[in-house]
Design an enzyme around this catalytic site. Structure first.
Site, short mmCIF file in Angstrom:
data_model
loop_
_atom_site.label_atom_id
_atom_site.label_comp_id
_atom_site.label_asym_id
_atom_site.label_seq_id
_atom_site.Cartn_x
_atom_site.Cartn_y
_atom_site.Cartn_z
N ASP A 109 -6.99 -28.97 -33.86
CA ASP A 109 -8.02 -28.98 -34.89
C ASP A 109 -7.73 -27.95 -35.97
O ASP A 109 -6.77 -27.16 -35.88
CB ASP A 109 -9.40 -28.70 -34.27
N TYR B 170 -4.25 -25.84 -22.66
CA TYR B 170 -4.81 -25.05 -23.75
C TYR B 170 -5.36 -23.74 -23.20
O TYR B 170 -5.77 -23.65 -22.04
CB TYR B 170 -5.94 -25.81 -24.45
#
Length: 539
Positions: free
Chosen positions: A113, A169
């Site tokens: 993002d 992540y």
């Protein structure tokens, strides 16, 4: 007179005919070989090198600040856009394929993002890797925010997205964010007055408040607005913050170079007023005093705009020591066990439609599988202690990880019950959950387990093992330092914590029944808060 025999000897030799085909042969030379091109009338022979495209996987890292995400988007500055241009200028992509990634089988392992960084990102495609030095050429066309670790040859059918089994992540959340007493909302501030454990307004955040003693610390940013202290305390109370104090405190916090920099030596500064017939002074816990002029040393302190009124006797020595050490809240075994228990609710296959945007519960893509989610280690960067939250999953949706962290932090801060996660994972329930800031998130590694197992005898292993040392160096220099610097300068997480209340997120009550939430304040005293939970509306 010429005889027929003499005419035969002067005719052109038949060997000249193949010369007419040479230009055609040279123009159709394969990319796999070198072609010798001879210019008519030129005595020199020009040898032009031609190379074959190879299918490769490129391993690289980047800091996402200033970029609108990984995926290419017209009119926006993206990671893919800059990388594609660098590949063209470095000679890996020909002119006729420039800007058309489908022509060279472009694929990415993961999308990040806006503002999100990556350490183990992988892209694949058919590129010219010769002459040697492709990595160096790419770096010459990329900003220092990028680091190309290297590339590896892969099979002709390889696709970085389809062949990626799992992604890992990491989200770095400051330890103070898990403290229920830090950065509280205005209602909690008002309710705490006169309780002996008072909360005061954060001058940076206007209508917001937080715990006074050792709540956060290690943050500094400039004030954006002037706040009247009378908005919190009535004028007839002893705890009124007088204008003189606010003005003197502003002098302490707004000046540049201070004795105490970035709270490296003191986590929290308490400022209190000493009335005297001859002089007025402001004294801090660190022993620095000022009466409008320089005292023993320059009392210019970069503070986080928090002030507290000392009423009567000083706090006991133990409380003051706890304040300097961080207010008595540490990420120890008890807190670690609770936080990991909360994160474990996400493990497995669930419908995460409430943890993303623009995806309905009926959409098959809303169902994702989380392999593991834990927060067992901490890391200290530039004076701020962070909890390292690692999540491994097959794939993730837009904002999914940030929303999972947002709910987990809200539960740790006693804004919601643990059963909220189970409610949010239900397919027939629609609720709104908080989203943690993007700055602490980065892609750590992409895994190609199935591919490596199948092609282990003929192709190189696709992993970050060969680049671990270089990746760790980039992570500390560019990603970790950026996360800490942003928190110091902007207080992104600290400001976000003020939004975690039931006024902004009424659905935090959505648990189906009442739960007793036990919290522990900075002095080690337990207090029980009974929250009335409203039932969710089933759709």
């Amino acid at each position: 007179m010429e005889t027929p025999d003499s005419k035969t000897t002067t005719s052109p030799p038949p060997q000249q005919e193949p010369d007419l085909k040479k230009p055609k042969m040279s123009s159709t030379t394969s990319e796999e070989e070198d072609a010798a091109i001879t210019t008519p009338g030129d005595e020199t022979t020009i040898k032009k090198q031609r190379y074959k495209r190879r299918k490769i996987a490129i391993f690289f890292a980047y800091c996402g600040v200033g970029y609108q995400g990984m995926q290419k988007n017209p009119g926006a500055k993206t990671i893919e856009g800059d990388l594609e241009e660098a590949l063209f200028h470095a000679g890996a992509v020909p002119e006729h394929d420039r800007g058309i990634p489908k022509r060279y089988d472009w694929a990415r392992s993961a999308r990040t993002d806006k503002g999100v960084s990556a350490v183990g990102q992988v892209v694949s495609g058919r590129f010219y890797i010769d002459p040697p030095g492709l990595v160096e050429r790419l770096h010459s066309y990329l900003s220092p925010q990028f680091r190309i670790f290297g590339y590896k040859r892969v099979t002709g059918s390889f696709n970085a997205k389809k062949f990626c089994d799992r992604r890992r992540y990491v989200y770095l959340i400051p330890v103070f964010a898990l403290n229920p007493c830090s950065h509280r909302d205005r209602e909690s501030v008002l309710a705490s007055l006169g309780s002996g454990s008072e909360l005061v307004k954060c001058l940076e955040c206007s209508e917001r408040g937080r715990k006074v003693v050792g709540a956060v610390g290690k943050r500094s940013f400039e004030s954006k607005s002037d706040v009247s202290p009378t908005e919190i305390w009535p004028n007839d109370k002893d705890t009124t913050l007088k204008p003189e104090i606010k003005e003197e405190a502003s002098v302490l916090v707004d000046n540049g170079d201070g004795v105490i920099r970035n709270f490296e030596s003191v986590n929290e500064i308490k400022v209190f007023r000493i009335e005297d017939s001859d002089k007025k002074s402001v004294t801090t816990e660190s022993g620095i005093s000022s009466n409008g002029e320089d005292a023993n040393s320059n009392p210019e302190i970069k503070d986080e705009k928090m002030v507290s009124i000392e009423k009567g006797d000083d706090k006991n020595t133990k409380s003051e020591e706890e304040a300097i050490k961080g207010g008595g809240f540490c990420y120890e075994e008890k807190e670690k066990e609770r936080f990991n228990r909360i994160l474990n609710y996400y493990v497995g296959s669930h419908n995460f439609h409430n943890f993303t945007t623009r995806t309905k519960a009926e959409d098959p893509s809303a169902r994702r599988y989380i392999v593991s989610f834990d927060a067992k280690t901490t890391v200290t960067v530039e004076g701020i202690e962070f909890v390292k939250c690692e999540v491994v999953g097959q794939s993730f949706m837009l904002h999914q990880i940030r929303k999972m962290i947002g709910v987990a932090v809200a539960i740790m801060r006693n804004c919601a019950s643990e059963s909220l996660i189970q409610t949010a994972l239900q397919k027939d329930v629609n609720i709104t959950v908080p989203t943690a800031p993007e700055v602490g998130l980065y892609l750590d590694e992409c895994f190609f387990t199935s591919y490596n197992q199948k092609w282990k005898d003929s192709h190189e292993e696709l992993s970050m093992k060969d680049y671990e040392e270089e990746a760790e160096e980039f992570k500390m220099k560019h990603i970790y330092s950026h996360i800490a610097a942003t928190e110091h300068k902007e207080g992104s997480v600290a400001l976000w914590l003020h939004s975690l209340n039931h006024r902004n997120y009424p659905d935090l009550h959505a648990c189906g029944n009442g739960d007793n939430i036990t919290s522990e304040d900075n002095n080690g005293k337990e207090s029980t808060m009974v929250q009335s939970m409203a039932e969710c509306t089933a759709l």
